[in-house]
Design a protein around this motif. Structure first.
Motif, PDB file in Angstrom:
ATOM      1  N   THR A  71     -40.179 -49.966-121.075  1.00 38.61           N
ATOM      2  CA  THR A  71     -40.167 -50.495-119.803  1.00 38.61           C
ATOM      3  C   THR A  71     -39.228 -51.769-119.886  1.00 38.61           C
ATOM      4  OG1 THR A  71     -42.071 -52.307-120.253  1.00 38.61           O
ATOM      5  CG2 THR A  71     -42.547 -49.898-119.313  1.00 38.61           C
ATOM      6  N   GLN A  72     -38.393 -52.072-118.782  1.00 42.70           N
ATOM      7  CA  GLN A  72     -37.483 -53.215-118.301  1.00 42.70           C
ATOM      8  C   GLN A  72     -36.616 -53.080-119.650  1.00 42.70           C
ATOM      9  OE1 GLN A  72     -37.803 -54.975-115.697  1.00 42.70           O
ATOM     10  NE2 GLN A  72     -39.710 -53.782-115.289  1.00 42.70           N
ATOM     11  N   TYR A  73     -36.077 -51.870-119.766  1.00 43.88           N
ATOM     12  CA  TYR A  73     -34.641 -51.603-120.670  1.00 43.88           C
ATOM     13  C   TYR A  73     -33.530 -51.517-120.218  1.00 43.88           C
ATOM     14  CZ  TYR A  73     -33.150 -49.366-124.983  1.00 43.88           C
ATOM     15  OH  TYR A  73     -32.394 -49.028-126.036  1.00 43.88           O
ATOM     16  N   ASN A  95     -37.555 -47.975-116.210  1.00 43.51           N
ATOM     17  CA  ASN A  95     -38.120 -47.500-117.254  1.00 43.51           C
ATOM     18  C   ASN A  95     -37.472 -46.148-117.982  1.00 43.51           C
ATOM     19  OD1 ASN A  95     -40.325 -49.048-116.880  1.00 43.51           O
ATOM     20  ND2 ASN A  95     -41.262 -47.432-115.759  1.00 43.51           N
ATOM     21  N   LEU A  96     -37.508 -45.858-119.230  1.00 41.21           N
ATOM     22  CA  LEU A  96     -37.114 -44.862-119.963  1.00 41.21           C
ATOM     23  C   LEU A  96     -37.916 -44.271-121.002  1.00 41.21           C
ATOM     24  CD1 LEU A  96     -35.517 -45.994-122.526  1.00 41.21           C
ATOM     25  CD2 LEU A  96     -33.365 -45.938-121.213  1.00 41.21           C
ATOM     26  N   PHE A  97     -37.547 -43.318-121.672  1.00 42.32           N
ATOM     27  CA  PHE A  97     -38.239 -42.858-123.025  1.00 42.32           C
ATOM     28  C   PHE A  97     -37.343 -43.105-124.114  1.00 42.32           C
ATOM     29  CE2 PHE A  97     -39.488 -39.357-125.854  1.00 42.32           C
ATOM     30  CZ  PHE A  97     -40.961 -39.712-125.900  1.00 42.32           C
ATOM     31  N   PHE A 137     -33.199 -42.385-130.022  1.00 36.25           N
ATOM     32  CA  PHE A 137     -32.306 -41.768-129.029  1.00 36.25           C
ATOM     33  C   PHE A 137     -33.255 -42.169-127.837  1.00 36.25           C
ATOM     34  CE2 PHE A 137     -35.240 -38.206-130.067  1.00 36.25           C
ATOM     35  CZ  PHE A 137     -35.793 -37.957-128.775  1.00 36.25           C
ATOM     36  N   ILE A 138     -32.530 -42.303-126.438  1.00 38.32           N
ATOM     37  CA  ILE A 138     -33.181 -42.380-125.172  1.00 38.32           C
ATOM     38  C   ILE A 138     -32.957 -41.590-124.367  1.00 38.32           C
ATOM     39  CG2 ILE A 138     -33.288 -45.061-125.531  1.00 38.32           C
ATOM     40  CD1 ILE A 138     -30.555 -45.591-124.175  1.00 38.32           C
ATOM     41  N   VAL A 139     -33.906 -41.382-123.474  1.00 34.79           N
ATOM     42  CA  VAL A 139     -33.647 -40.278-122.450  1.00 34.79           C
ATOM     43  C   VAL A 139     -34.210 -40.740-121.107  1.00 34.79           C
ATOM     44  CG1 VAL A 139     -34.628 -38.084-121.637  1.00 34.79           C
ATOM     45  CG2 VAL A 139     -34.220 -38.351-124.199  1.00 34.79           C
ATOM     46  N   ASP A 140     -33.475 -40.445-119.975  1.00 35.45           N
ATOM     47  CA  ASP A 140     -33.952 -40.626-118.548  1.00 35.45           C
ATOM     48  C   ASP A 140     -33.616 -39.541-117.775  1.00 35.45           C
ATOM     49  OD1 ASP A 140     -35.113 -42.354-116.667  1.00 35.45           O
ATOM     50  OD2 ASP A 140     -33.682 -43.985-116.894  1.00 35.45           O
ATOM     51  N   ASN A 141     -34.313 -39.426-116.954  1.00 34.16           N
ATOM     52  CA  ASN A 141     -34.082 -38.414-115.692  1.00 34.16           C
ATOM     53  C   ASN A 141     -34.068 -36.961-116.259  1.00 34.16           C
ATOM     54  OD1 ASN A 141     -34.112 -40.844-114.337  1.00 34.16           O
ATOM     55  ND2 ASN A 141     -32.345 -40.158-112.912  1.00 34.16           N
ATOM     56  N   LEU A 142     -35.009 -36.712-117.078  1.00 35.30           N
ATOM     57  CA  LEU A 142     -35.071 -35.178-117.096  1.00 35.30           C
ATOM     58  C   LEU A 142     -35.061 -34.120-116.167  1.00 35.30           C
ATOM     59  CD1 LEU A 142     -36.869 -36.791-119.587  1.00 35.30           C
ATOM     60  CD2 LEU A 142     -36.932 -34.155-120.378  1.00 35.30           C
TER      61      LEU A 142
END
Length: 188
Positions: free
Chosen positions: A58-60, A67-69, A148-153
């Motif tokens: 959160t707050q990345y 947010n992201l993963f 790794f970081i992921v967003d909006n799959l």
């Protein structure tokens, strides 16, 4: 003659309208509605396996929203499988120049792989398309020591089996056509 042809064409069009194509819905998992917890529950965004693949951040800084993963590897399975996986916003850290990315699987078999070189990718999150339009039921991330970081799959669900309402509509349409044919014969 024109009236019979017109009626036949209208009946055919009505029948085609009643038979609906496979239903599809696009899903974008953007993590913005996730609770401020590090863990994502199975089923979040229509995917399971979150706790084995990584955690919510959160707050990345650099996220597309708040947010992201962030992950280190593992697999996510699609709860509404099979789906068509379109892609995701991605970035991989491989301090040793190793290769990140993911593989797409269908029924336990790898059907497509997307490899990413940590030395040549952009520094920020970027759109990484899957490059595969076939059906999948799992996405397996390449494990990464630095993560790794992921967003909006983004993926599209596909319903290949007709819904009960569609079958009922088709049956009603065929019954109506049969009734029209019976009435036509009875009037002659």
């Amino acid at each position: 003659m024109k009236t019979k042809l017109g009626k036949a064409v209208l009946a055919g069009l009505a029948l085609m309208a009643m038979v609906q194509p496979a239903l599809a819905a696009q899903v974008v998992v953007d993590f913005e509605d996730a609770q401020a917890s590090w863990d994502l529950a199975d089923g979040y965004g229509g995917l399971s396996g979150w706790d084995f693949a990584g955690q919510l951040r959160t707050q990345y800084p650099g996220a597309l929203g708040d947010n992201l993963f962030q992950g280190w590897g593992g697999s996510l399975t699609f709860d509404a499988a099979p789906v068509v996986f379109e892609g995701l916003y991605y970035n991989y850290w491989g301090g040793d120049g190793s290769v990140g990315g993911f593989s797409l699987l269908y029924q336990g078999t790898v059907v497509h792989t997307v490899a990413v070189d940590a030395d040549t990718q952009p520094a920020a999150l970027y759109w990484l398309p899957s490059g595969y339009a076939g059906l999948v039921d799992e996405i397996r991330f390449v494990s990464a020591s630095d993560g790794f970081i992921v967003d909006n799959l983004s993926y599209t669900t596909v319903t290949s089996v007709p819904e009960p309402a569609v079958v009922g509509q088709l049956t009603a349409g065929l019954g109506l056509l049969g009734l029209l044919a019976w009435r036509r014969r009875a009037s002659k």
